[in-house]
Write an enzyme that holds these catalytic residues in place. Structure first.
Site, mmCIF file in Angstrom:
data_model
loop_
_atom_site.group_PDB
_atom_site.id
_atom_site.type_symbol
_atom_site.label_atom_id
_atom_site.label_comp_id
_atom_site.label_asym_id
_atom_site.label_seq_id
_atom_site.Cartn_x
_atom_site.Cartn_y
_atom_site.Cartn_z
ATOM 1 N N GLY A 24 -8.461 8.812 -5.216
ATOM 2 C CA GLY A 24 -8.489 7.297 -5.145
ATOM 3 C C GLY A 24 -8.845 6.899 -3.839
ATOM 4 O O GLY A 24 -8.198 5.926 -2.972
ATOM 5 N N ALA A 25 -9.899 7.406 -3.171
ATOM 6 C CA ALA A 25 -10.462 7.188 -1.564
ATOM 7 C C ALA A 25 -11.301 5.975 -1.551
ATOM 8 O O ALA A 25 -11.708 5.999 -0.428
ATOM 9 C CB ALA A 25 -10.877 8.602 -1.123
ATOM 10 N N ASN A 26 -11.602 5.439 -2.611
ATOM 11 C CA ASN A 26 -12.474 4.409 -2.231
ATOM 12 C C ASN A 26 -12.143 3.009 -1.728
ATOM 13 O O ASN A 26 -12.800 2.186 -1.441
ATOM 14 C CB ASN A 26 -12.992 4.006 -3.884
ATOM 15 C CG ASN A 26 -12.090 3.421 -4.824
ATOM 16 O OD1 ASN A 26 -11.247 4.147 -5.211
ATOM 17 N ND2 ASN A 26 -11.989 2.048 -4.875
ATOM 18 N N GLY A 28 -8.122 1.037 0.296
ATOM 19 C CA GLY A 28 -6.765 1.226 0.908
ATOM 20 C C GLY A 28 -6.446 2.397 1.430
ATOM 21 O O GLY A 28 -6.993 2.999 2.304
ATOM 22 N N ILE A 29 -5.093 2.890 1.090
ATOM 23 C CA ILE A 29 -4.424 4.097 1.749
ATOM 24 C C ILE A 29 -5.656 5.317 1.751
ATOM 25 O O ILE A 29 -5.715 6.123 2.644
ATOM 26 C CB ILE A 29 -3.301 4.366 1.212
ATOM 27 C CG1 ILE A 29 -2.187 3.416 1.290
ATOM 28 C CG2 ILE A 29 -2.495 5.548 1.897
ATOM 29 C CD1 ILE A 29 -1.830 2.804 2.635
ATOM 30 N N GLY A 30 -6.194 5.518 0.515
ATOM 31 C CA GLY A 30 -6.875 6.751 0.356
ATOM 32 C C GLY A 30 -8.163 6.565 1.101
ATOM 33 O O GLY A 30 -8.511 7.661 1.731
ATOM 34 N N SER A 153 6.814 6.605 -3.020
ATOM 35 C CA SER A 153 7.086 5.231 -2.747
ATOM 36 C C SER A 153 8.311 5.060 -2.529
ATOM 37 O O SER A 153 9.188 5.614 -3.215
ATOM 38 C CB SER A 153 6.332 4.061 -3.874
ATOM 39 O OG SER A 153 7.004 2.847 -3.863
ATOM 40 N N TYR A 179 6.090 2.583 -13.207
ATOM 41 C CA TYR A 179 5.776 2.988 -11.799
ATOM 42 C C TYR A 179 6.927 3.625 -10.879
ATOM 43 O O TYR A 179 6.534 4.397 -10.367
ATOM 44 C CB TYR A 179 5.539 1.509 -11.183
ATOM 45 C CG TYR A 179 4.938 1.726 -9.560
ATOM 46 C CD1 TYR A 179 3.834 2.326 -9.565
ATOM 47 C CD2 TYR A 179 5.765 1.516 -8.742
ATOM 48 C CE1 TYR A 179 3.500 2.470 -8.178
ATOM 49 C CE2 TYR A 179 5.502 1.648 -7.455
ATOM 50 C CZ TYR A 179 4.216 2.307 -7.142
ATOM 51 O OH TYR A 179 3.769 2.577 -5.809
#
Length: 315
Positions: A24-26, A28-30, A153, A179
């Site tokens: 998920g590096a595209n 935000g945090i990633g 989280s 979640y």
């Protein structure tokens, strides 16, 4: 007593020769995690579901850091076949894996199923990363000092765990319940993986992190609700940047003093913002009987078995 210095990205050591995968590096945090790992010299793989968004992220990093070593690989954590294909392609192109950052996730989405029929939040956030880590385990074990960092989280504290309805097959779905459950599962997985790694005498560590309340697009769809628009000005006081939100993950991944089984998060405002420190998770996340049961179920659902001895009782 003086407080310890704040940990920042400036304390990331030289990572030349290291290889990192960030899911998920595209954005935000990633993306911020990948940015700092690449900045310090790690060959950084951006594992993204969307090739288009992944290419944009890679382009951004290369424009900012022309000498960085970044690579895009397609990965859909909602597809066991995609996970298997990613792991095979990665093993064919890389001889080591120093850091596996299990970052990708979805939050509070309408009910949907993954390609394999799992409720999407548990399927992507937990089962997808469980399968990915297992598929990459051989390379992790072959890389002394490797780390697996799974992003959880503060929401794990609101979770309930029901093994009779783990994936909400029997109803009870609301957007946030799965979640929170998936974030609790991330911690149960981390602690169980660390116990199994220690039992095996492996030179690999499993750690967890949480970003606090950070400005990312994971919950962007929630902004369409009237209550989100009303709360936004008030909540902005508690929100930190994605770059700050990535620091707990980065510290867990690279701090020489970090140890397996630790959980990193912001130290200020009740864990919502601030510089990263070791934090505690709730008692439910340390329930070893539940962690073993979740592990067994995760193996059955994904078909991925780890070449590690079980912790505690035999399976």
């Amino acid at each position: 007593m003086a407080r310890k210095p704040k940990w920042t990205s400036e304390q990331i050591p030289d990572l030349a020769g290291k290889v990192a995968v960030v899911t998920g590096a595209n954005s935000g945090i990633g993306l911020e995690t990948a940015r700092e790992l690449a900045r310090r010299g790690a060959h950084t793989i951006l594992a993204c579901r969307s090739t288009e968004r992944g290419q944009q992220a890679v382009g951004e990093l290369r424009a900012e850091m022309p000498d960085s070593s970044v690579e895009l690989m397609k990965l859909d954590l909602g597809s066991l076949s995609s996970i298997q294909g990613f792991a095979l392609d990665f093993a064919n192109g890389h001889a080591r894996l120093d850091m596996l950052i299990n970052n990708a996730g979805v939050m509070a989405v309408p009910h949907s199923l993954t390609e394999d029929g799992f409720e999407s939040q548990m399927g992507i956030n937990h089962l997808g990363h469980f399968a990915l880590t297992g598929r990459l385990l051989e390379l992790l074990l072959a890389t002394p000092g490797a780390r697996v960092v799974t992003v959880s989280s503060v929401g794990h504290r609101g979770a309930t765990l029901d093994f009779e309805n783990l994936l909400f097959e029997n109803g009870g779905y609301t957007p946030f319940r799965p979640y929170w459950r998936s974030k609790l599962a991330n911690l149960l997985f981390t602690y169980e993986l660390e116990r199994r790694l220690r039992s095996a005498g492996a030179q690999v560590s499993a750690l967890a992190a949480h970003p606090g309340f950070s400005s990312t697009n994971i919950g962007g769809h929630l902004g369409t609700h009237w209550y989100s628009r009303i709360q936004e000005p008030l909540m902005s006081v508690f929100i930190q940047s994605a770059a700050m939100g990535a620091l707990p993950t980065l510290r867990a991944a690279v701090d020489p003093q970090a140890e397996g089984g630790q959980y990193y998060g912001p130290r200020g405002l009740g864990g919502l913002k601030g510089h990263p420190v070791v934090v505690s998770s709730n008692a439910a996340s340390h329930n070893s009987e539940n962690s073993r049961q979740l592990w067994r179920i995760s193996q059955e659902l994904t078909g991925v078995r780890y070449a590690l001895p079980p912790s505690g009782v035999s399976e």
